[in-house]
Design an enzyme around this catalytic site. Structure first.
Site, short mmCIF file in Angstrom:
data_model
loop_
_atom_site.label_atom_id
_atom_site.label_comp_id
_atom_site.label_asym_id
_atom_site.label_seq_id
_atom_site.Cartn_x
_atom_site.Cartn_y
_atom_site.Cartn_z
N HIS A 234 0.76 -1.06 0.06
CA HIS A 234 -0.10 -0.02 0.01
C HIS A 234 0.70 1.30 0.03
O HIS A 234 0.88 2.14 -0.93
CB HIS A 234 -1.15 -0.13 1.14
CG HIS A 234 -1.93 -1.03 1.36
ND1 HIS A 234 -2.79 -1.18 0.56
CD2 HIS A 234 -1.92 -2.15 2.35
CE1 HIS A 234 -3.44 -2.79 0.87
NE2 HIS A 234 -2.84 -2.98 2.13
C1 BDR Z 1 -3.11 1.30 5.10
O1 BDR Z 1 -3.54 0.75 6.64
C2 BDR Z 1 -2.19 0.48 6.94
O2 BDR Z 1 -2.35 -0.76 7.75
C3 BDR Z 1 -1.25 0.35 5.98
O3 BDR Z 1 -0.14 0.82 6.52
C4 BDR Z 1 -1.60 1.34 5.11
O4 BDR Z 1 -1.17 2.70 5.11
C5 BDR Z 1 -3.89 0.43 4.21
O5 BDR Z 1 -5.11 0.28 4.04
#
Ligand code: BDR
Ligand code: CA
Length: 297
Positions: A234
């Site tokens: 992500h």
């Molecule tokens: C986001 O949520 C967090 O757990 C990750 O670091 C990322 O920023 C993904 O949905």
């Protein structure tokens, strides 16, 4: 010319990969890491940010503690299953080289005030609490920001917090609403693209044998230890979108944020009265993964 950026973050395994890439690729002038509670509490996210700088020997970059709770809601503790109880699933980091500074929104405001118009980008990898504080308390500094690139939300993909809500926006929906509704240039990197840029075991094992490449391997190996074949990268997508926007297909959508108390709070709503925001809806995953690798050589 390097891009001058502030990284606002809640490390977090994928935040850690994004930060190591930003420090290792040589294309960013990282002015500071501002921390926020999200994947784990603020003490941990701040310590993890300091540990990552220590790995890279970057005592010149400050860590600044930010918000320990969302703007108006309680911090939810839902994510330990992904990032472990220390935010990095037990992967050890060295002690930070310096004591963190306090008050991230204030530090961001002072940094922007001293900058030329449009000269600093904010790369936001966690709940948007710190960024929202800056935008609401210092509207006069808006013109100093080049762009805010945000990992958060989902348009067509199912959510990873509620049925249709993504974790960063669900953690602080009011902050997401402030940032999306602000006059700043905002680009959203939602689950629709981050779920397509995936770490698979062969990619992880082939990461370069440098110090931060080895750490990235370790972090991604524990990220994969839930029996899945691959995991989404992500937060690194934010860094990639900043360096090579052409990797992503961006559309302008009029968006609002669900501010209700339902399990889908933080969900993005397409609304004709909403503000037009750039949203990445397509990605060349092969190019994205190839560019990411270059940060670890
Ligand atoms: C986001 O949520 C967090 O757990 C990750 O670091 C990322 O920023 C993904 O949905
Ligand atoms: Ca994050």
């Amino acid at each position: 010319m390097k891009k001058r950026v502030i990284i606002d973050t809640d490390p977090g395994l994928d935040d850690a990969i994004a930060i190591l890439f930003a420090l290792g690729c040589g294309k960013f002038d990282v002015l500071g890491l501002t921390t926020v509670a999200g994947n784990i509490g603020l003490d941990r996210t701040t310590g993890n940010a300091g540990g990552l700088l220590a790995v890279m020997g970057r005592s010149d970059i400050p860590v600044i503690r930010g918000a320990d709770i969302p703007l108006t809601r309680e911090l939810q503790d839902l994510i330990a299953i992904v990032h472990g109880t220390d935010g990095l699933k037990g992967v050890p980091l060295p002690e930070p080289l310096a004591t963190p500074l306090d008050n991230a929104p204030d530090w961001i405001a002072r940094t922007l005030a001293a900058a030329e118009p449009g000269s600093i980008d904010i790369l936001a990898l966690g709940p948007l609490t710190n960024v929202a504080h800056v935008l609401t308390e210092h509207p006069e500094l808006m013109d100093r920001i080049g762009e805010i690139i945000v990992m958060g939300g989902t348009i067509n993909e199912p959510g990873n917090s509620g049925p249709n809500s993504e974790f960063n926006f669900a953690t602080d929906p009011e902050a997401a609403s402030v940032v999306i509704g602000s006059p700043a240039k905002v680009t959203i990197i939602p689950l629709d693209v981050t779920r397509k840029v995936r770490a698979q075991i062969d990619y992880v094992e082939a990461l370069p044998d440098t110090q931060h490449g080895r750490l990235a391997r370790e972090l991604l190996t524990v990220y994969l230890q839930d029996g899945r074949q691959s995991r989404p990268l992500h937060d690194p997508c934010v860094m990639l979108a900043s360096l090579e926007p052409s990797i992503f297909t961006v559309e302008s959508l009029k968006l609002d944020v669900d501010l209700g108390d339902d399990p889908d709070a933080g969900r993005l709503l397409i609304d004709r009265r909403g503000k037009p925001v750039d949203v990445a809806l397509g990605v060349d995953a092969e190019r994205a993964l190839a560019l990411l690798r270059t940060g670890f050589v």
